[in-house]
Design a protein around this motif. Structure first.
Motif, short mmCIF file in Angstrom:
data_model
loop_
_atom_site.label_atom_id
_atom_site.label_comp_id
_atom_site.label_asym_id
_atom_site.label_seq_id
_atom_site.Cartn_x
_atom_site.Cartn_y
_atom_site.Cartn_z
N ASP A 365 0.63 -1.36 -0.22
CA ASP A 365 0.33 0.41 -0.55
C ASP A 365 1.48 0.63 -0.20
O ASP A 365 1.74 0.71 0.38
CB ASP A 365 -1.18 0.06 1.14
CG ASP A 365 -1.93 -0.89 1.34
OD1 ASP A 365 -2.41 -1.37 0.27
OD2 ASP A 365 -2.75 -0.95 1.65
N GLU A 373 -4.01 5.99 2.27
CA GLU A 373 -3.90 4.91 1.71
C GLU A 373 -4.34 6.00 0.25
O GLU A 373 -5.25 5.89 -0.68
CB GLU A 373 -4.83 3.63 1.58
CG GLU A 373 -4.56 2.74 0.89
CD GLU A 373 -5.15 1.62 0.38
OE1 GLU A 373 -6.10 0.90 1.20
OE2 GLU A 373 -5.53 0.70 -0.86
N GLY A 376 -2.77 0.51 -3.48
CA GLY A 376 -2.82 -0.78 -3.19
C GLY A 376 -2.45 -1.92 -4.50
O GLY A 376 -3.31 -1.68 -5.31
MG MG Z 1 -6.90 -1.24 -0.53
#
Ligand code: MG
Ligand code: 4AD
Length: 450
Positions: A365, A373, A376
């Motif tokens: 991430d 985030e 990902g």
């Molecule tokens: Mg994710």
């Protein structure tokens, strides 16, 4: 022929345009009617700044009206712009009832403007957001095409849950008995895609390097400033690649995008720096110039446990990082974008490659300040037996993923990829606070107007 205001106000040598005859079209931002002449500020959205038009009279023009104006360019006595337009003929195209027009000169809240999605692109902030968004889309294609990736179109309607987390919108033509999917349009239950990754893997295992760039849908009921029910995702997928290659590609892509807007969206970024986030341009310059931090999940947990800070959610190995944890790492610990790898298998999707320790997976991430985030990704499980075991353990049916499994049966290769949430990227480079304000027509629980 019409000239865009951008071509006038951003001309490399404005003095060479003095005396030039032009026709400009746009919308009136303000009118100042003097006794013998009028100043009309016109904006056509091609750029942030308005062109000042000087005309004998403004006639019926009011704020919001559209017009076409012909005349010649003269040196502007004002210090804000080099040129202004002296009008010879001026035509109102569409009137605007100033007593009703909702975009008054004062600053409106972004929340209020969302209720006016048909008019909000005419505001300075939304105009700048949409121009930067467009530039980021172009930067995305430029980056991947220059690396030899092919642009892949993946389906929007799908029968498989790419993330295995059951947050899908059902697509159906049935009006009753929704449980009898054999009578449905496709003869089985179908949904709006949550990710094009699995199809991306199919193409990567043939063309080597591909990327998708399309809309994705998630029926998660998250009423946050970081989630949309419909958002755009870029998903590169690379064959013959491991997690290190994935990390390199993701970091280079993000830094490329940041450098691209610094180079191509100067005026809009300066606007955001002044009105939305002070210091934005310096922050972006630092992102483009310096490599990202890298920590394993296990290291991140140790750091969070020692953090001189009370978190709302407890920190323990094996639990997912919450937004507050992600932001602490990126904002206070590393003070820059941070890549976290090797998460516990139990909190990540079924397709991620199992590490030799049997407990963690080759996941990645990327966390950035203010957002958490933004990316990902992972290396994918290319070993058939391991993948089958993982599906079983999660209670996912092998037959639903038969084609995905066959990829591992016929000439399987190590491969890896990631997904970047496009709106989170727009948040990151503009400094805007709410994801609903960086997409032209936001979809979130209870809202699908326009
Ligand atoms: Mg994710
Ligand atoms: O981490 P996610 O769920 O990963 C995937 O979908 C993988 N299939 C990607 C891949 O490996 N090809 O989502 C990827 C990114 C997140 O990091 C986040 O930036 C964004 O998509 N995202 C959202 N953005 C806005 N609203 C939502 N509801 C989002 N959910 C994820």
């Amino acid at each position: 022929m019409r000239t865009k205001i951008k071509e006038i106000l951003h001309a490399p040598h404005p003095e060479k345009l003095i005396g030039k005859q032009v026709t400009v079209c746009g919308w009136v931002r303000t009118v100042r009617d003097q006794k013998t002449f009028a100043f009309i500020e016109v904006n056509d959205g091609s750029t942030l700044a308005n062109l000042q038009v000087v005309a004998p009279s403004a006639g019926e023009l009011t704020t919001g009206a559209s017009l076409s104006v012909s005349g010649h360019l003269v040196a502007s006595p004002g210090k804000n712009q080099a040129l202004e337009l002296k009008a010879d003929s001026l035509k109102m195209l569409g009137a605007c009832d100033a007593t009703k027009y909702p975009l008054q000169k004062k600053r409106h809240s972004f929340e209020f403007l969302r209720t006016l999605a048909h008019l909000r692109p005419r505001t300075n902030t939304q105009g700048a957001v949409l121009r930067v968004r467009s530039a980021l889309a172009f930067a995305t294609h430029t980056f991947f095409q220059s690396r030899g990736f092919y642009y892949l179109h993946t389906p929007i309607i799908t029968a498989s849950d790419a993330e295995g987390s059951g947050e899908m919108f059902r697509v159906t033509t049935l009006e009753k008995n929704l449980d009898d999917a054999s009578k449905d349009f496709f003869g089985k239950p179908t949904y709006l895609t949550v990710s094009g990754q699995l199809e991306g893997e199919i193409a990567a295992c043939a063309l080597s390097d591909v990327y998708t760039f399309g809309p994705t849908f998630r029926a998660e009921n998250s009423n946050t400033s970081r989630h949309l029910a419909e958002f755009w995702m870029i998903e590169p997928e690379m064959a013959f690649a491991d997690l290190d290659a994935d990390r390199e590609c993701a970091e280079s892509y993000l830094r490329f995008c940041v450098q691209y807007v610094l180079d191509h969206c100067k005026e809009d970024l300066e606007f955001f720096d002044k009105f939305i986030e002070n210091g934005l341009v310096a922050r972006l310059q630092a992102v483009a110039a310096h490599s990202f931090a890298h920590l394993t999940y296990t290291q991140a947990i140790e750091i969070l446990k020692k953090a001189p800070k009370q978190f709302e959610f407890p920190v323990a190995w094996g639990t997912d990082l919450q937004s507050e944890h992600e932001r602490y790492i990126a904002e206070e610990y590393s003070k820059k974008p941070t890549i976290i790898t090797d998460y516990p298998a139990a909190i990540k999707a079924f397709y991620m490659r199992e590490n030799p320790d049997g407990k963690t997976v080759a996941a990645m991430d990327i966390l950035v300040p203010k957002i958490g985030e933004i990316i990902g990704g992972s290396q994918r499980e290319e070993r058939l037996d391991v993948l089958e075991r993982k599906l079983d353990a999660l209670g996912l049916k092998r037959e639903d993923y038969w084609w995905y499994l066959e990829l591992r049966e016929y000439g399987t290769v190590p491969h890896a990829g990631f997904g970047l949430g496009f709106e989170r990227l727009v948040l990151f480079v503009t400094g805007m606070e709410n994801i609903r304000d960086v997409i032209p027509f936001p979809r979130f629980p209870g809202h699908a107007e326009f």
